[in-house]
Design an enzyme around this catalytic site. Structure first.
Site, PDB file in Angstrom:
ATOM      1  N   HIS A   1       0.843  -1.188   0.000  1.00 57.21           N
ATOM      2  CA  HIS A   1       0.000   0.000   0.000  1.00 57.21           C
ATOM      3  C   HIS A   1       0.884   1.245   0.000  1.00 57.21           C
ATOM      4  O   HIS A   1       1.822   1.363   0.780  1.00 57.21           O
ATOM      5  CB  HIS A   1      -0.920   0.012   1.221  1.00 57.21           C
ATOM      6  N   HIS A   2       0.554   2.182  -0.895  1.00 61.45           N
ATOM      7  CA  HIS A   2       1.427   3.335  -1.105  1.00 61.45           C
ATOM      8  C   HIS A   2       1.447   4.292   0.087  1.00 61.45           C
ATOM      9  O   HIS A   2       2.388   5.073   0.249  1.00 61.45           O
ATOM     10  CB  HIS A   2       0.998   4.075  -2.375  1.00 61.45           C
ATOM     11  N   SER A   3       0.430   4.255   0.937  1.00 57.04           N
ATOM     12  CA  SER A   3       0.463   5.084   2.146  1.00 57.04           C
ATOM     13  C   SER A   3       1.617   4.700   3.056  1.00 57.04           C
ATOM     14  O   SER A   3       2.111   5.521   3.832  1.00 57.04           O
ATOM     15  CB  SER A   3      -0.841   4.940   2.935  1.00 57.04           C
TER      16      SER A   3
END
Length: 410
Positions: A117-119
């Site tokens: 997940h890019h977060s």
């Protein structure tokens, strides 16, 4: 049945956008040889033990944000996709897990894809996890054990990293450089996409090109002769290509690119110690038919050094969030890029060789995404254009770079 959960922390402003768009980033490693599925599963399990935060998930909070949550559920484990099987990527779900692993054992070449997940991870962070995965896989294959595991704490957001180092918000953001171009030109229509809003993450179309090892080596030497890094030359080639295809020669092009801050702050930050350890640098490109690649690259390099010396790059994300979509009102379409860096040799057991690497975005949004990524993998320059509108520049970028390589060789 209810499962116990515990909130690790709220997502910071720098991380929130990627939760809103359910953005996962993937890196696919292309391999010559055979992958032992059981050994890869053991290595992945060890990676999850070392970084347990990724077995958690995201939940919306009561204030319109998101929380990073741990639970007692087991991670679903790696996916194995044989030829003819449906792609499992429609199961990417930030409400279930924040990391996934896909192995395609019978593809040619064999593919191993890590989704994060890019977060929770930028490109450098992701590469750190991928390299550790393959190091542990190599250990399992050669010794039967994935090696010792010590659980790591959840990575900090960039806001915390900067605060701990006394880096505070300044007056300038870097985007102020674009003010002279705002509402100053009659702009063509904004690019649009035919994508409809998706409930689950879907792959963003990606076009790629490569330079051979010999071409990449010549490009590096060409940069040295002109006292320029390769990333400056690539940025210039991207902007020159964009200028040609836009057919608005009098309109400047705003350029925004990520900068890895890990080694630029004191004390330095480890690869996996921060989620998105990036700053943002900007440049407003005024291009004419006489503009050369070296001239443009030097302008980008000089502006970056000035902004770095003034501390603007380091604190840029305290002003705005890194986003891959949307437009600034009154401003020409922004060119956005991210530098994947130079990948050193990845650990593999005997009989297994890395022959390529590529990246992809998966997201749930109907807004146009348009971002370039580039890096050197195995001595070869890789350039990718992630865009869900018409792609028109990647071949031109390669041609521009090859032209300077040819010039240097002769």
């Amino acid at each position: 049945m209810a499962y116990s959960t515990s909130v690790i922390r709220r997502l910071a402003p720098s991380e929130k956008f990627f939760a809103e768009t359910q953005t996962f980033t993937s890196i696919t490693v292309l391999l010559d040889g055979t992958v032992d599925i059981d050994a890869m599963a053991d290595a992945f399990d060890a990676l999850l033990e070392a970084y347990p935060v990724y077995a958690g998930h995201l939940e919306p909070d009561s204030d319109g944000g998101f929380e990073l949550v741990a639970d007692d559920l087991l991670h679903p484990g790696l996916w194995v996709q044989f030829e003819g099987d449906p792609a499992p990527t429609d199961q990417l779900d930030q409400g279930v897990a924040l990391i996934y692993l896909l192995v395609k054992p019978d593809s040619t070449p064999v593919e191993v894809t890590l989704f994060i997940h890019h977060s929770l991870a930028d490109g450098t962070h992701m590469a750190g996890l991928l390299f550790e995965l393959f190091a542990r896989y190599t250990e399992v294959v050669t010794t039967g054990s994935a090696g010792p595991v010590s659980p790591n704490p959840a990575p900090e957001p960039i806001e915390t990293v900067l605060e701990q180092r006394g880096i505070r918000k300044q007056q300038r953001s870097g985007l102020d450089r674009f003010i002279p171009a705002m509402f100053a030109y009659e702009l063509p229509p904004k690019r649009v996409t035919t994508r409809s809003a998706a409930e689950r993450p879907a792959a963003v179309p990606t076009t790629r090109c490569r330079l051979s090892k010999a071409e990449t080596s010549s490009l590096v030497k060409y940069g040295r002769v002109n006292r320029l890094f390769v990333n400056n030359l690539i940025s210039a080639a991207i902007l020159l290509a964009e200028w040609q295809v836009r057919r608005t020669p009098h309109i400047p092009i705003p350029y925004v690119y990520n900068v890895n801050l890990r080694a630029l702050v004191e004390p330095p930050v480890s690869a996996t110690g921060c989620t998105l350890a990036i700053g943002v640098a900007t440049y407003l490109a005024h291009i004419t038919p006489q503009t050369t690649m070296v001239e443009l690259a030097r302008g980008i390099a000089d502006m970056f050094q000035a902004d770095l010396a003034d501390g603007v790059v380091q604190q840029s994300l305290l002003h705005f969030n890194m986003q891959y979509e949307g437009a600034i009102p009154g401003l020409p379409d922004v060119v956005l890029s991210t530098n994947l860096g130079n990948a050193v040799a990845m650990s593999t057991p005997p009989g297994l060789e890395v022959v390529g690497v590529q990246s992809q975005f998966y997201r749930a949004s109907s807004a146009v995404i348009d971002v370039y990524s580039f890096g050197v993998v195995g001595g070869e320059l890789l350039i990718e254009h992630h865009v869900d509108a018409a792609e028109t520049t990647i071949d031109l970028i390669r041609s521009l770079l090859r032209s300077v390589v040819s010039e240097h060789q002769h």
